[in-house]
Structure formats: structure tokens, C-alpha cells
Design a protein around this motif. Structure first.
Motif, short mmCIF file in Angstrom:
data_model
loop_
_atom_site.label_atom_id
_atom_site.label_comp_id
_atom_site.label_asym_id
_atom_site.label_seq_id
_atom_site.Cartn_x
_atom_site.Cartn_y
_atom_site.Cartn_z
N UNK A 223 0.92 -1.03 0.01
CA UNK A 223 0.04 -0.05 -0.06
C UNK A 223 1.02 1.15 0.05
N UNK A 224 0.08 2.48 0.06
CA UNK A 224 0.99 3.57 0.09
C UNK A 224 0.79 4.64 0.97
N UNK A 225 1.41 5.05 1.82
CA UNK A 225 1.19 6.15 3.01
C UNK A 225 2.34 7.45 2.60
N UNK A 226 2.20 8.01 3.71
CA UNK A 226 3.04 9.42 3.70
C UNK A 226 3.64 9.57 4.90
N UNK A 227 4.79 10.34 4.97
CA UNK A 227 5.55 10.61 6.32
C UNK A 227 4.61 11.26 7.27
N UNK A 228 3.64 12.17 7.07
CA UNK A 228 2.93 12.75 8.02
C UNK A 228 2.24 11.82 8.69
N UNK A 229 1.44 11.18 7.83
CA UNK A 229 0.65 10.05 8.41
C UNK A 229 1.27 8.94 9.38
N UNK A 230 2.36 8.64 9.14
CA UNK A 230 3.26 7.70 9.62
C UNK A 230 3.58 8.65 10.98
N UNK A 231 3.76 9.58 11.00
CA UNK A 231 4.30 10.51 12.39
C UNK A 231 3.12 10.59 13.45
N UNK A 232 1.73 10.73 12.64
CA UNK A 232 0.63 10.78 13.39
C UNK A 232 0.31 9.42 14.03
N UNK A 233 0.60 8.26 13.35
CA UNK A 233 0.25 6.78 13.69
C UNK A 233 1.50 6.89 15.01
N UNK A 234 2.69 7.35 14.91
CA UNK A 234 3.63 7.06 16.13
C UNK A 234 2.95 7.77 17.29
N UNK A 235 2.68 8.94 17.06
CA UNK A 235 2.23 9.79 18.08
C UNK A 235 1.03 9.11 18.84
N UNK A 236 0.13 8.47 17.97
CA UNK A 236 -1.18 8.03 18.56
C UNK A 236 -0.83 6.65 19.32
N UNK A 237 0.07 6.07 18.86
CA UNK A 237 0.02 4.55 19.21
C UNK A 237 0.98 4.43 20.57
N UNK A 238 2.17 4.97 20.62
CA UNK A 238 2.98 4.76 21.89
C UNK A 238 3.90 3.33 21.59
N UNK A 239 4.83 3.26 22.09
CA UNK A 239 5.67 2.12 21.86
C UNK A 239 5.13 0.69 22.37
N UNK A 240 5.14 -0.33 21.87
CA UNK A 240 4.73 -1.64 22.15
C UNK A 240 5.50 -2.56 22.41
N UNK A 241 6.60 -2.52 21.67
CA UNK A 241 7.68 -3.72 21.58
C UNK A 241 7.92 -3.84 22.91
N UNK A 242 8.31 -5.35 23.51
CA UNK A 242 8.69 -5.53 24.84
C UNK A 242 10.27 -5.12 24.80
#
Length: 307
Positions: A223-242
Motif C-alpha cells: 500500500x501507500x502512505x506518507x510521512x505525515x500519516x506515519x508520524x501521526x500513527x507514532x504519536x497516537x500509538x506509543x511504543x509496544x515492543x517489549x
């Protein structure tokens, strides 16, 4: 927030390695195209300064270096495996050689004047000059072969690989593809982008047939996304990897540290140490745009220091 987001660009060999792995695994992923050269402000927001391509994002977890990305993809989709038990670790050793010696021979050889003209066909002269200056900064202080030395190395390397396939095996280490196949394939792919110099591959017909088998895996469900959407995903998600810091390795949870590659593109990434073991380093960073992110590196090939 658990979708795979690959930050890459079309002509990046290490990106092609990961794209082919995603195809081998049959995985769906979103692609974000990053700038080929600096400045890269959106990359900086997510990684804190890591400038190599590609990197993989899952929510607010950022995975740097194609070796680590392959491990993460393997954990996401264990079959077909990049690390089958029958190869007993040989795939990792061959992959590391391919990512370093083979890649730099292939890149130095391909980017001789005739090859560079093909790679950058249609690009304006100012971009070519900017690209050369950018890569000169990335490799400052590193020993890289001349095009003539690289050609000599490649003749031997390609012959070795051809000989590995002489018994009729479909892939480098046997009946199934492994990480080694994809690490080698990225360099063959890059050479093939420059027809004026790709004749070096012609004597190696088994290797060419092998590459076609690897290329046939494709790139998965892209699929295709962009860097602004990716930054917003990071801000909304928070780290999850143990993550956790293993005792006895010279560092403590919460240490202020920096990580940088030990060979080229040594730009440091600074943060709080939240994860460390013999195979991985994890830093916590807070960015005004991306929020709290964890940036992960493989332990091999990266220097870790307290700041």
C-alpha cells in the motif's frame, strides 16, 4: 497500529532486500517514500537522526537496519522462514558478508561513470551533484574500493556464488530461500539497474536464473502512505515492543546514551536506554511531532556509548 510501514525509496538496494522479503512472506505493508538525500525532517522526527534507508515502523516502534528488520518480519510471519534450522546459522554469516563486502563491491562498481549515467538518467545535474556530496558525507573516513578494485572483487564473488549453485540447488543454501538469498539479491538487483555495466553478470547463468527465482517472490501486498500519516500513527500509538536492559552488559536502564553505526553513516541517535541484550539496542526518544518513540538497532554493527 500494528501495520508494517516501510520507509524506503525505489532505488535503494537495502530497501529492495526488505521488499523482496515481504514478498516472500506474503505480507501486507504500507510504503512511505523517504528523500534520497538530506535534509530528511520527517525521518529525523521518527528516528532521531538515523539516515540509512530503509527503516520499519510499527506504531511508535522504529526498527533500523535491514538485518534487524528481517528479524522483526520473521517474528511477524515465521513461515516460510528466513532462518530454517537446516542451514544452522550459515544464512546469517553469508548475509552479513553480502550486506558488507558484496554490497560495497557492487555499489562501487555500478556507480562508475557509465553505470551512474544509467542510474541517474533523467536526473538534473544539480541532483547528481547533491547525491554525490551527500554520499561522500555518509562514507567519510570509510575505505571503499575503486571501480577497478570493485570489478576485480566482483569477478571473484560472482564466481563463488555461481559455484554454490553448481549442484542444481534452487537457492544458495539449499531447497528453500533464506536471509542469505535476499542479502545477495539486493546487490545483483542494483547492478542490473545499470545495463552499461551489467555485462559482468552475463557469464554467471546459474546466478541469473537464481535471481529470477528471488525476484518472482515480488513485494507482497503493498500500500501507500506518507510521512505525515506515519508520524501521526507514532504519536497516537506509543511504543509496544517489549524491552528490558539485560544485566551485566555495562549499561543500566535509563542511561543516557548514543548509538551510531560503526562503518558508515555514523550520525548518532541519542536517547534513554530502555532495552539491551546481545542482539538488540532500544532507545526511548521524545519528539515534539512524533511523541514518545522507541528506536531499535541490532547490536552487531552499532556502537553504544553513554553520554
Amino acid at each position: 497500529m500494528t501495520e508494517l510501514i516501510l520507509h524506503h525509496y525505489a532505488g535503494s538496494p537495502f530497501s529492495e532486500k526488505i521488499r523482496l522479503i515481504l514478498g516472500y512472506k506474503g505480507l501486507a505493508w504500507q510504503g512511505v517514500t523517504v528523500p534520497v538525500i538530506c535534509p530528511k525532517p520527517d525521518v529525523l522526527a521518527l528516528t532521531g537522526g538515523y539516515r540509512r534507508t530503509p527503516f520499519l515502523q510499527i506504531g511508535a516502534d522504529i526498527f533500523c537496519d535491514s538485518a534487524l528488520i528481517a528479524e522483526v518480519v520473521e517474528a511477524r510471519q515465521p513461515t516460510p522462514s528466513l532462518f530454517p534450522p537446516e542451514t544452522a546459522g550459515a544464512e546469517r554469516i553469508l548475509a552479513q558478508w553480502a550486506d558488507r563486502q558484496l554490497f560495497w563491491a557492487a555499489a562501487s562498481y555500478t556507480l562508475q561513470p557509465a553505470g551512474a549515467a544509467a542510474i541517474f538518467a533523467g536526473a538534473p545535474p544539480e541532483f547528481r551533484a547533491a547525491f554525490a556530496a551527500d554520499r561522500a558525507l555518509m562514507t567519510a573516513g570509510s575505505e571503499r574500493p575503486s571501480s577497478l578494485d570493485a570489478a576485480a572483487e566482483l569477478h571473484s564473488y560472482l564466481s563463488w556464488l555461481e559455484h554454490m549453485l553448481a549442484d542444481g540447488r534452487p537457492f544458495l543454501l539449499g531447497a528453500a530461500a533464506t536471509l542469505a538469498d535476499f542479502s545477495v539479491a539486493q546487490s545483483i538487483w542494483f547492478i542490473r539497474l545499470a545495463p552499461p555495466v551489467a555485462s559482468i553478470l552475463e557469464p554467471h547463468q546459474r546466478l541469473s536464473a537464481w535471481f529470477e527465482r528471488i525476484a518472482a517472490f515480488g513485494h507482497g501486498q503493498r500500500g501507500k502512505s506518507d510521512s505525515l500519516a506515519a508520524i501521526e500513527i507514532a504519536r497516537s500509538a506509543g511504543p509496544q515492543e517489549p524491552v528490558n536492559v539485560q544485566a551485566g552488559l555495562g549499561f543500566e536502564q535509563g542511561d543516557k546514551v548514543q548509538v551510531n553505526a560503526s562503518d558508515y553513516a555514523r550520525d548518532p541517535v541519542c536517547g534513554e536506554l530502555v532495552g539491551l541484550n546481545q542482539s538488540r539496542i532500544s532507545l526511548r526518544r521524545v519528539d515534539e511531532r512524533a511523541g514518545c518513540v522507541h528506536v531499535h538497532f541490532p547490536r552487531i554493527g552499532y556502537a553504544l556509548r553513554k553520554t
